[in-house]
Design a protein around this motif. Structure first.
Motif, short mmCIF file in Angstrom:
data_model
loop_
_atom_site.label_atom_id
_atom_site.label_comp_id
_atom_site.label_asym_id
_atom_site.label_seq_id
_atom_site.Cartn_x
_atom_site.Cartn_y
_atom_site.Cartn_z
N SER A 31 15.80 62.27 20.85
CA SER A 31 16.63 61.81 19.74
C SER A 31 17.45 60.62 20.15
O SER A 31 17.73 60.41 21.32
CB SER A 31 17.56 62.94 19.27
OG SER A 31 18.47 63.26 20.30
N SER A 33 20.89 58.35 18.48
CA SER A 33 21.91 58.27 17.45
C SER A 33 22.38 56.83 17.32
O SER A 33 22.70 56.19 18.31
CB SER A 33 23.09 59.16 17.81
OG SER A 33 24.11 59.02 16.83
N SER A 35 25.01 54.21 15.32
CA SER A 35 26.24 54.11 14.53
C SER A 35 26.10 53.05 13.46
O SER A 35 25.21 52.21 13.51
CB SER A 35 27.42 53.79 15.44
OG SER A 35 27.23 52.52 16.02
N GLU A 54 20.20 58.62 11.97
CA GLU A 54 20.28 59.34 13.23
C GLU A 54 18.91 59.94 13.53
O GLU A 54 18.66 61.12 13.27
CB GLU A 54 21.35 60.41 13.16
CG GLU A 54 22.75 59.86 12.91
CD GLU A 54 23.79 60.94 12.83
OE1 GLU A 54 23.41 62.13 12.79
OE2 GLU A 54 24.99 60.62 12.81
N THR A 77 13.11 62.59 11.92
CA THR A 77 13.95 63.29 10.95
C THR A 77 13.13 63.54 9.68
O THR A 77 11.96 63.85 9.76
CB THR A 77 15.25 62.51 10.66
OG1 THR A 77 14.92 61.25 10.07
CG2 THR A 77 16.04 62.27 11.92
#
Length: 458
Positions: A31, A33, A35, A54, A77
């Protein structure tokens, strides 16, 4: 993962977790992430809602056991579905090293005109005619007719063109090829034919090419064309074709369509150090920067894939067509190839960057073209993932082409990971609207190189 540190986007915080690949058959998870960053689009910078992305890449499954039907499945996702045709002749997670080559085209028209002729073939007719490119004369093409010891006639064609070509075929093979081009994939046969199974037919095609000195990659594609569907397609084809292009099957096949006309159509790839060269599905322009732009003297470089088509039926090899290839390529440099897990991280980054620049509303309002975007309600689907060599051509002027054979031109062969993804983008005026985008990642440096189908605009 040494390339990732150099690829951090401005204003982007990337956190990688769980980046671990056990084996090709296991589920693979990692994964990252990202911003929120400020929008770069001038169309709706003041009103655009923050894009939250994300990505977690899950359930990744790689199947490379069948060189004709490699698959990559999984998801990022709930926004990206991975259901892709994979073209990769090495371990995707440990691809090893590769080189960058420079060289010239090997298929000069005159020297290659006899590359496919058999020992028992007799030349019965020969014709030379001018070959044009952009309406300008660039060289000589050849058309030769032969008859073998059994009385079968073959036509050989060779020419310089934009990418030098060579073909040999019977009239029966040419008809099969033309009908196969227009036959919808849903009508391909799903099982092998009585005259030979796929493996045997493949060996026959491979031996034919190797006898002409052609090195092919282990990956290939195959279409099964049944004589019943070819017969049905002939009626559709002749109905829409110009009179000069129609086929007289009664003359070409005096005995009618039989099982002897069942055919395997193989598409092979030129082999470059164990990696396939890009096929003709890869086209358009790459926008180069830095040393590559300096080498070629321009930022916009045309790319033109090459491939080899061979049709095999009960009569033997009935049709062969190929386009140009490098002659004695010279190694310029080498480096470690980016792995599939690194590629998917960079792909996720690129999706985010594209989506911040082009929102779904922007696309609908401005008509900026076929661009996938994360803020569209519909998911993005990854359709193809390929590790291939791509030829970056020197672009000659017409005056230069007149003075020397196009086949003498220097070009560069460089490895790229290429991803094609698509997305349904319905709007009120066009509910069937969709987008399809190709992304080119330099397989050594990891750089995402901008691409355009038509050139000019990136």
């Amino acid at each position: 993962m040494k390339r990732l540190s150099a690829l951090i986007l401005v204003g982007l915080i990337l956190a990688l977790t769980g980046c671990r690949f056990e084996a090709l058959e296991t589920t693979e998870n990692f994964s990252s992430s990202m911003s929120e960053i400020a929008s770069s689009s001038e169309l709706s910078a003041a009103t655009r809602a923050p894009l939250v992305w994300e990505p977690v890449i899950e359930d990744l499954m790689i199947n490379i056991s069948d060189p004709t039907n490699q698959r990559l499945t999984g998801r990022i996702t709930d926004r990206v579905i991975i259901d892709a045709e994979l073209l990769c002749s090495v371990d995707p997670n440990h691809p090893g090293k590769a080189s960058v080559y420079s060289g010239g085209e090997s298929l000069a028209s005159e020297s290659q005109r006899n590359m496919f002729t058999g020992d028992d073939w007799t030349l019965t007719e020969s014709e030379e005619y001018p070959q044009y490119f952009d309406s300008q004369l660039i060289g000589t093409a050849y058309k030769d007719r032969y008859v073998d010891s059994s009385g079968q006639e073959y036509l050989c064609q060779t020419g310089p063109s934009y990418s030098p070509y060579s073909r040999v075929y019977t009239l029966r093979g040419r008809m099969t090829y033309s009908l196969g081009q227009s036959l919808s994939p849903e009508y391909y046969a799903s099982t092998d034919f009585a005259f030979a199974d796929e493996k045997t037919a493949h060996e026959s095609a491979k031996s034919f090419l190797e006898s002409a000195g052609i090195a092919i990659n282990e990956c290939y594609r195959v279409r099964r064309l049944s004589h019943e569907e070819l017969d049905a397609e002939l009626r559709v084809y002749n109905h829409s074709a110009e009179a000069a292009e129609r086929f007289d099957a009664d003359v070409i096949l005096p005995g009618g369509w039989t099982e002897e006309e069942d055919a395997y159509w193989f598409t092979f790839f030129w082999d470059i150090g164990g990696i396939p060269e890009a096929s003709q599905n890869f086209s358009g322009y790459l926008f180069l920067e830095g040393e590559f732009a300096e080498r070629f003297g321009r930022e916009e470089m045309p790319i033109n894939g090459r491939e080899i088509d061979v049709i095999v039926n009960a009569h033997g090899v009935d049709y062969v067509s190929l386009t140009g290839h490098f002659s004695s390529p010279v190694e310029m440099s080498s480096g470690d190839l980016m792995s599939l897990d690194e590629l998917l991280v960079l792909f996720s980054e690129e999706l985010y960057a594209i989506s911040r620049e082009h929102s779904f509303e922007d696309i609908k309002k401005s008509g900026v073209g076929e661009i996938v975007t994360l803020d569209c309600p519909e998911p993005i689907t990854v359709n193809e993932v390929s590790l291939v060599y791509i030829t970056l051509f020197e672009r000659f002027t017409i005056e230069e082409l007149k003075l020397r054979s196009f086949s003498e031109g220097e070009s560069m062969l460089r490895p790229y990971w290429v991803i094609r993804c698509s997305q349904s983008q319905p709007d009120e005026g066009n509910p069937d609207r969709s987008a399809s985008t190709r992304m080119f990642f330099d397989a050594i440096t990891g750089e995402c190189v901008k691409h355009s189908i038509y050139g000019g605009e990136q």
